[in-house]
Design a protein around this motif. Structure first.
Motif, PDB file in Angstrom:
ATOM      1  N   GLU A  12       0.822  -1.212   0.000  1.00  0.00           N
ATOM      2  CA  GLU A  12       0.000   0.000   0.000  1.00  0.00           C
ATOM      3  C   GLU A  12       0.855   1.259   0.000  1.00  0.00           C
ATOM      4  O   GLU A  12       0.553   2.233  -0.699  1.00  0.00           O
ATOM      5  N   ALA A  13       1.926   1.244   0.803  1.00  0.00           N
ATOM      6  CA  ALA A  13       2.818   2.417   0.826  1.00  0.00           C
ATOM      7  C   ALA A  13       3.496   2.619  -0.517  1.00  0.00           C
ATOM      8  O   ALA A  13       3.644   3.767  -0.990  1.00  0.00           O
ATOM      9  N   ALA A  14       3.907   1.532  -1.170  1.00  0.00           N
ATOM     10  CA  ALA A  14       4.548   1.656  -2.483  1.00  0.00           C
ATOM     11  C   ALA A  14       3.563   2.151  -3.525  1.00  0.00           C
ATOM     12  O   ALA A  14       3.927   2.947  -4.415  1.00  0.00           O
ATOM     13  N   VAL A  15       2.301   1.735  -3.434  1.00  0.00           N
ATOM     14  CA  VAL A  15       1.288   2.203  -4.395  1.00  0.00           C
ATOM     15  C   VAL A  15       1.034   3.689  -4.208  1.00  0.00           C
ATOM     16  O   VAL A  15       0.902   4.463  -5.187  1.00  0.00           O
ATOM     17  N   GLN A  16       0.952   4.148  -2.976  1.00  0.00           N
ATOM     18  CA  GLN A  16       0.754   5.576  -2.718  1.00  0.00           C
ATOM     19  C   GLN A  16       1.915   6.390  -3.265  1.00  0.00           C
ATOM     20  O   GLN A  16       1.703   7.455  -3.871  1.00  0.00           O
ATOM     21  N   ARG A  17       3.124   5.921  -3.054  1.00  0.00           N
ATOM     22  CA  ARG A  17       4.280   6.649  -3.584  1.00  0.00           C
ATOM     23  C   ARG A  17       4.249   6.701  -5.099  1.00  0.00           C
ATOM     24  O   ARG A  17       4.601   7.698  -5.718  1.00  0.00           O
ATOM     25  N   ARG A  18       3.865   5.577  -5.718  1.00  0.00           N
ATOM     26  CA  ARG A  18       3.789   5.587  -7.183  1.00  0.00           C
ATOM     27  C   ARG A  18       2.718   6.568  -7.668  1.00  0.00           C
ATOM     28  O   ARG A  18       2.931   7.294  -8.642  1.00  0.00           O
ATOM     29  N   GLN A  19       1.544   6.574  -7.015  1.00  0.00           N
ATOM     30  CA  GLN A  19       0.471   7.481  -7.436  1.00  0.00           C
ATOM     31  C   GLN A  19       0.882   8.931  -7.258  1.00  0.00           C
ATOM     32  O   GLN A  19       0.587   9.786  -8.118  1.00  0.00           O
ATOM     33  N   PHE A  66       3.910  10.069  -7.273  1.00  0.00           N
ATOM     34  CA  PHE A  66       4.930  10.357  -8.270  1.00  0.00           C
ATOM     35  C   PHE A  66       4.300  10.637  -9.627  1.00  0.00           C
ATOM     36  O   PHE A  66       4.733  11.536 -10.354  1.00  0.00           O
ATOM     37  N   GLU A  67       3.263   9.859  -9.942  1.00  0.00           N
ATOM     38  CA  GLU A  67       2.608  10.071 -11.226  1.00  0.00           C
ATOM     39  C   GLU A  67       1.828  11.379 -11.261  1.00  0.00           C
ATOM     40  O   GLU A  67       1.647  11.984 -12.335  1.00  0.00           O
ATOM     41  N   SER A  68       1.382  11.856 -10.109  1.00  0.00           N
ATOM     42  CA  SER A  68       0.632  13.118 -10.065  1.00  0.00           C
ATOM     43  C   SER A  68       1.527  14.342 -10.073  1.00  0.00           C
ATOM     44  O   SER A  68       1.043  15.479 -10.070  1.00  0.00           O
ATOM     45  N   ILE A  98       3.907  15.281  -7.701  1.00  0.00           N
ATOM     46  CA  ILE A  98       4.280  15.869  -6.407  1.00  0.00           C
ATOM     47  C   ILE A  98       5.333  15.018  -5.707  1.00  0.00           C
ATOM     48  O   ILE A  98       5.396  14.908  -4.503  1.00  0.00           O
ATOM     49  N   SER A  99       6.145  14.395  -6.500  1.00  0.00           N
ATOM     50  CA  SER A  99       7.148  13.496  -5.944  1.00  0.00           C
ATOM     51  C   SER A  99       8.234  14.218  -5.192  1.00  0.00           C
ATOM     52  O   SER A  99       8.950  13.635  -4.406  1.00  0.00           O
ATOM     53  N   ASN A 100       8.364  15.552  -5.445  1.00  0.00           N
ATOM     54  CA  ASN A 100       9.438  16.263  -4.763  1.00  0.00           C
ATOM     55  C   ASN A 100       9.205  16.366  -3.269  1.00  0.00           C
ATOM     56  O   ASN A 100      10.132  16.565  -2.489  1.00  0.00           O
ATOM     57  N   ASN A 101       7.906  16.270  -2.851  1.00  0.00           N
ATOM     58  CA  ASN A 101       7.590  16.371  -1.438  1.00  0.00           C
ATOM     59  C   ASN A 101       7.559  15.008  -0.730  1.00  0.00           C
ATOM     60  O   ASN A 101       7.191  14.911   0.431  1.00  0.00           O
ATOM     61  N   ILE A 102       7.876  13.974  -1.462  1.00  0.00           N
ATOM     62  CA  ILE A 102       7.827  12.632  -0.911  1.00  0.00           C
ATOM     63  C   ILE A 102       9.232  12.214  -0.468  1.00  0.00           C
ATOM     64  O   ILE A 102      10.196  12.348  -1.210  1.00  0.00           O
ATOM     65  N   GLU A 103       9.305  11.762   0.758  1.00  0.00           N
ATOM     66  CA  GLU A 103      10.592  11.242   1.244  1.00  0.00           C
ATOM     67  C   GLU A 103      10.861   9.877   0.628  1.00  0.00           C
ATOM     68  O   GLU A 103       9.948   9.122   0.320  1.00  0.00           O
ATOM     69  N   SER A 104      12.087   9.664   0.406  1.00  0.00           N
ATOM     70  CA  SER A 104      12.478   8.384  -0.198  1.00  0.00           C
ATOM     71  C   SER A 104      12.430   7.302   0.872  1.00  0.00           C
ATOM     72  O   SER A 104      13.298   7.225   1.739  1.00  0.00           O
ATOM     73  N   ASP A 105      11.348   6.503   0.851  1.00  0.00           N
ATOM     74  CA  ASP A 105      11.218   5.407   1.801  1.00  0.00           C
ATOM     75  C   ASP A 105      10.823   4.129   1.087  1.00  0.00           C
ATOM     76  O   ASP A 105      10.019   3.352   1.560  1.00  0.00           O
TER      77      ASP A 105
END
Length: 628
Positions: A588-595, A597-599, A601-608
């Protein structure tokens, strides 16, 4: 007066019995002249030394003796009469060396032929003379027995060896029997040799020896049996026939007869059949009976009451008839060899490990050889040594219940040498205690035939370095139980065929020692799915060799499908080593990060990402026991 006329003149004076007859043997001599007759009369006082010279001289001098007085040589009239009666007896019994009789019992007075010790005339008679006579008679009896053996077509060497085992018990028995039958009318006038031969023939000992030899008994066994029979020779044959009826064959017949005790030859077949029937009733199969009696013939010496008490001793610990029967078959001595006191002491000592009464019963049913071990010499030193290695009482209980045979081994020659070998290859003290508790069967393997060859194979053929060999054995002691030709070598060849070099394979084994224990039929489909369906590189397998430890149908395929459906990808470590709940959270966490990233706003996402996150799994012990 001539000698003959002088002798005839004095015959009425000696008063011989009517039955006594005197026979003169006249030799052919030239005519006697008057001068020679005169010379004979002049030299009548001087008799030359010839046969019976003493009695002859007395005969010539008897005319000078008074009827009741003494003659000039000091002989009394009664003594002269006795000597003449003995010298003029009609028949003499042939004597042999060592005979204590001088004359036949057919004498006028038998007591006259006995030595002074039997007449009470000399209390200080040398006892050695009598003992020497007995020894000579023993030797004569021994020679008669050897002669009977030779007539029975036995070799000289075999007869001599067997006679040495029968001496002196059975030889003395024959000697005494031969002396006793002299009182029978048919043997009254027989010599000792004839009587001894008759005793041997009537006992049928020679045919019995041939029969026992035919049944595989050695001459020492035959000698002990005959000596223990106390003259009841036929009881040996009847008891041996009964043993054959319950399938005791070969050399075990002699072993059973000798170890069962002397009373077995005194028991009838009905008593022995009752013992067999009782054992068969309590779970010992009829076809096992010969093996059981062969290994523990002491059972045949028990009374029925004692046998029932011994049987109930094990039934009271929760055994059923099936367990009892197999226990007696595996180790027959457990029932009849040890005393009740010793059996109770050993059961009480086993309970000190925290085992209950029924637990001890199951333990003895599984490994009855424990009852044959000494507490002071075997168990106490082993317990002290295991405690020195750092093994607790619970660990000892696990060793006892999983591999009870360890408590039957010799400490110095078996266990100490193996522990020292593990130390020499680099296994730590705590690791030794852990591996012994984890895999107690390790102590049952041969050091030179099993353990050392496996260690050498891992060092030379599997690529394991000397610095890692202690770690490999400490984490995977089960490898020491694997066959080199059937398990280890085929697995090594399979991994090398995948393109893995020998050094890398050694590192994989150090990371996961159980890698070499899997069957190739299990490894092949997992590797095929990894390479063809999951499309993973070989390096993923090298980084995580535990991949082969997970179930293909229950874990690898379902989780891979979830990753594909959600269009995410994890390393094998994060994909398989966590629980289902953690796995779904990661997905679930990986799916949220992918979504996100696709939208955009990946710059605000910590690399986890799980590929980078190692906060939980990096600290996981890679050498812990697998869940699957």
């Amino acid at each position: 007066m001539s000698c003959q006329q002088n002798f005839a003149h004095h015959l009425p004076t000696l008063r011989f019995p009517v039955s006594t007859t005197v026979v003169f043997i006249r030799r052919h001599q030239p005519p006697i002249s008057a001068s020679s007759l005169h010379h004979s009369q002049e030299t009548s006082d001087k008799i030359l030394r010839t046969h019976n010279a003493k009695s002859t001289s007395l005969l010539f001098l008897i005319d000078k003796a008074s009827p009741k007085g003494e003659n000039q040589n000091g002989y009394e009239y009664d003594e002269i009469s006795k000597l003449l009666e003995l010298s003029m007896a009609r028949k003499r019994t042939p004597q042999f060396p060592g005979s204590i009789y001088v004359q036949s019992p057919a004498d006028v007075d038998v007591n006259s032929s006995l030595p002074a010790i039997f007449n009470g005339e000399n209390d200080d008679y040398d006892f050695e003379v009598i003992m020497r006579a007995v020894e000579i008679r023993r030797e004569v009896t021994l020679e008669i027995f050897k002669e009977a053996m030779r007539k029975g077509k036995f070799g000289i060497t075999y007869s001599t060896n067997l006679a040495s085992k029968l001496f002196p018990e059975f030889i003395d028995y024959v000697m005494i029997q031969a002396a006793s039958i002299k009182q029978l009318p048919e043997f009254a006038n027989s010599s000792f040799n004839v009587r001894a031969k008759a005793c041997l023939e009537s006992s049928n000992v020679v045919p019995l020896i041939r029969w026992l030899k035919h049944n595989g008994l050695s001459y020492p066994q035959i000698g002990k049996l005959i000596c223990s029979s106390r003259g009841n020779i036929e009881s040996i044959r009847s008891t041996a026939e009964w043993l054959k009826s319950i399938h005791v064959n070969g050399r075990f017949i002699g072993v059973a007869l000798l170890r069962a005790g002397k009373n077995i030859l005194e028991r009838n077949t009905e008593e022995l059949d009752e013992i067999v029937w009782y054992l068969e009733k309590n779970g010992v199969r009829r076809e096992w009976m010969g093996y059981v009696v062969s290994r523990c013939p002491e059972l045949l010496s028990f009374s029925m009451e004692e046998l029932k008490n011994r049987t109930n001793f094990y039934f009271d610990m929760g055994m059923n008839e099936k367990d009892f029967g197999t226990m007696v078959f595996d180790f027959p001595k457990v029932l009849g060899f040890y005393s009740f006191e010793e059996m109770n002491q050993k059961v009480a000592y086993l309970k000190e490990f925290g085992l209950g009464n029924e637990d001890v019963g199951r333990l003895l049913a599984f490994r009855p050889q424990l009852m044959g071990c000494s507490i002071e010499e075997r168990w106490k030193p082993l317990v002290k040594y295991l405690y020195y290695l750092g093994i607790s009482r619970d660990g000892m209980r696990r060793i006892l219940t999983v591999k009870p045979m360890v408590f039957c081994f010799d400490l110095e020659s078996n266990i100490v040498q193996k522990v020292q070998f593990f130390r020499d290859i680099g296994v730590q003290q705590k690791g030794i205690a852990s591996m012994l508790v984890k895999f107690p069967s390790l102590l049952t393997y041969s050091l030179y035939k099993k353990i050392r060859p496996v260690v050498i194979f891992l060092l030379t053929k599997a690529g394991v370095s000397q610095t890692d060999i202690g770690k490999v054995i400490g984490l995977g002691p089960e490898l020491l139980g694997c066959s080199i030709s059937k398990k280890l070598e085929p697995n090594v060849k399979y991994f090398l065929s995948l393109g893995i070099d020998l050094k890398t394979l050694g590192e994989m084994i150090a990371d996961f020692p159980m890698l070499l224990r899997y069957n190739i039929d299990i490894l092949r489909p997992k590797y095929r799915y990894l390479r063809r369906t999951m499309v993973r590189p070989l390096n993923d397998l090298i980084e995580f060799p535990r991949f082969f430890s997970y179930s293909l149908e229950e874990r690898i395929i379902p989780r891979h499908k979830i990753l594909v459906e959600n269009r995410v990808n994890f390393k094998l470590r994060y994909m398989l080593s966590c629980t289902d709940e953690n796995f779904h959270q990661r997905v679930e966490a990986a799916v949220q990060r992918r979504q996100m990233f696709e939208s955009g706003i990946s710059n605000n996402i910590e690399s986890d990402s799980p590929t980078d996150d190692s906060s939980e799994d990096e600290t996981e012990d890679e050498f812990s026991t697998l869940a699957d």
